[in-house]
Design a protein around this motif. Sequence first.
Motif, PDB file in Angstrom:
ATOM      1  N   THR A 174     -36.079  98.382  40.819  1.00 18.71           N
ATOM      2  CA  THR A 174     -36.452  98.544  39.415  1.00 18.71           C
ATOM      3  C   THR A 174     -35.345  98.038  38.498  1.00 18.71           C
ATOM      4  OG1 THR A 174     -37.888 100.415  39.912  1.00 18.71           O
ATOM      5  CG2 THR A 174     -37.070 100.247  37.649  1.00 18.71           C
ATOM      6  N   LEU A 175     -34.096  98.339  38.840  1.00 16.12           N
ATOM      7  CA  LEU A 175     -32.967  97.857  38.028  1.00 16.12           C
ATOM      8  C   LEU A 175     -32.888  96.331  38.053  1.00 16.12           C
ATOM      9  CD1 LEU A 175     -30.134 100.398  38.919  1.00 16.12           C
ATOM     10  CD2 LEU A 175     -31.571 100.328  36.858  1.00 16.12           C
ATOM     11  N   LEU A 198     -27.199  93.301  35.799  1.00 18.19           N
ATOM     12  CA  LEU A 198     -27.454  94.105  36.994  1.00 18.19           C
ATOM     13  C   LEU A 198     -26.241  94.959  37.349  1.00 18.19           C
ATOM     14  CD1 LEU A 198     -29.192  94.960  39.372  1.00 18.19           C
ATOM     15  CD2 LEU A 198     -28.415  92.896  40.587  1.00 18.19           C
ATOM     16  N   ALA A 199     -25.062  94.381  37.282  1.00 22.08           N
ATOM     17  CA  ALA A 199     -23.844  95.142  37.597  1.00 22.08           C
ATOM     18  C   ALA A 199     -23.683  96.335  36.661  1.00 22.08           C
ATOM     19  CB  ALA A 199     -22.620  94.233  37.530  1.00 22.08           C
ATOM     20  N   LEU A 229     -26.356 103.801  37.786  1.00 19.74           N
ATOM     21  CA  LEU A 229     -27.325 104.339  38.731  1.00 19.74           C
ATOM     22  C   LEU A 229     -26.902 105.704  39.235  1.00 19.74           C
ATOM     23  CD1 LEU A 229     -29.828 103.826  40.607  1.00 19.74           C
ATOM     24  CD2 LEU A 229     -28.189 102.906  42.256  1.00 19.74           C
ATOM     25  N   SER A 230     -27.808 106.649  39.145  1.00 20.70           N
ATOM     26  CA  SER A 230     -27.526 107.971  39.715  1.00 20.70           C
ATOM     27  C   SER A 230     -28.335 108.104  40.998  1.00 20.70           C
ATOM     28  CB  SER A 230     -27.887 109.080  38.732  1.00 20.70           C
ATOM     29  OG  SER A 230     -29.273 109.052  38.458  1.00 20.70           O
ATOM     30  N   ARG A 241     -19.168 100.685  44.073  1.00 20.29           N
ATOM     31  CA  ARG A 241     -18.984 101.987  43.412  1.00 20.29           C
ATOM     32  C   ARG A 241     -19.356 103.090  44.372  1.00 20.29           C
ATOM     33  NH1 ARG A 241     -24.276 104.159  41.696  1.00 20.29           N
ATOM     34  NH2 ARG A 241     -23.072 105.832  40.833  1.00 20.29           N
ATOM     35  N   PRO A 242     -18.788 104.270  44.152  1.00 20.78           N
ATOM     36  CA  PRO A 242     -19.213 105.415  44.964  1.00 20.78           C
ATOM     37  C   PRO A 242     -20.708 105.650  44.791  1.00 20.78           C
ATOM     38  CG  PRO A 242     -17.260 105.954  43.675  1.00 20.78           C
ATOM     39  CD  PRO A 242     -17.752 104.619  43.186  1.00 20.78           C
ATOM     40  N   LEU A 243     -21.362 106.014  45.852  1.00 19.58           N
ATOM     41  CA  LEU A 243     -22.808 106.212  45.795  1.00 19.58           C
ATOM     42  C   LEU A 243     -23.171 107.469  45.018  1.00 19.58           C
ATOM     43  CD1 LEU A 243     -25.464 104.988  46.652  1.00 19.58           C
ATOM     44  CD2 LEU A 243     -25.281 106.230  48.803  1.00 19.58           C
ATOM     45  N   TYR A 244     -22.344 108.495  45.129  1.00 17.70           N
ATOM     46  CA  TYR A 244     -22.595 109.735  44.368  1.00 17.70           C
ATOM     47  C   TYR A 244     -21.301 110.414  44.046  1.00 17.70           C
ATOM     48  CZ  TYR A 244     -23.767 110.332  49.315  1.00 17.70           C
ATOM     49  OH  TYR A 244     -23.867 110.192  50.672  1.00 17.70           O
TER      50      TYR A 244
END
Length: 180
Positions: free
Chosen positions: A102-103, A53-54, A60-61, A177-180
Amino acid sequence: MRIFVALDPPPELRDALSTLQDKLIVGRHVPDDDLHLTLVFLPEIRLPELDELALDLEMLSSGPVAIEIAGLDIFGAENPRSLHAVVTPSPALIHLQAKVATLVRRAGIDLAHRRFVPHVTLARFPARMPPEDHARLGRFLQAHGDWSHPAVAPETLSLYQSTLREDGPRYDPLFSRPLY
């Protein structure tokens, strides 16, 4: 291991929620550093699934997502369990939550199909609240139930471990992590 994936409120929202909590004189307040918006909660996860998962969350975008507060509410009508800030379920937020779910499933983790109710928990209450605390909570909600905060963009997506203790849950960040 108990895990959840969450958005971390930016400082201006965290500070505003903390100031609001100062006006609440009942319940066990969620510490400022623990305020979050849960996207997915996993009551039981094994280490190999957590690693998978990590890795997926790293890839993830996501486009911009906003957290907008539109009032306060409680979970548990007759016996309130918690007080929370209601987060407006924007299309971008709903989409991000669905991507994270979903991930989780792709990592081989069984995830119950539950309706996503975006919120930030502010306080928790004992199983049986004394009548005077019920009254205090009622007065607080009368005075502040329509509290709102304009949309702000969270900067980070985090994976936390939740450990239950007598004085409330403890949240330990495992990944951010940064979201975007």
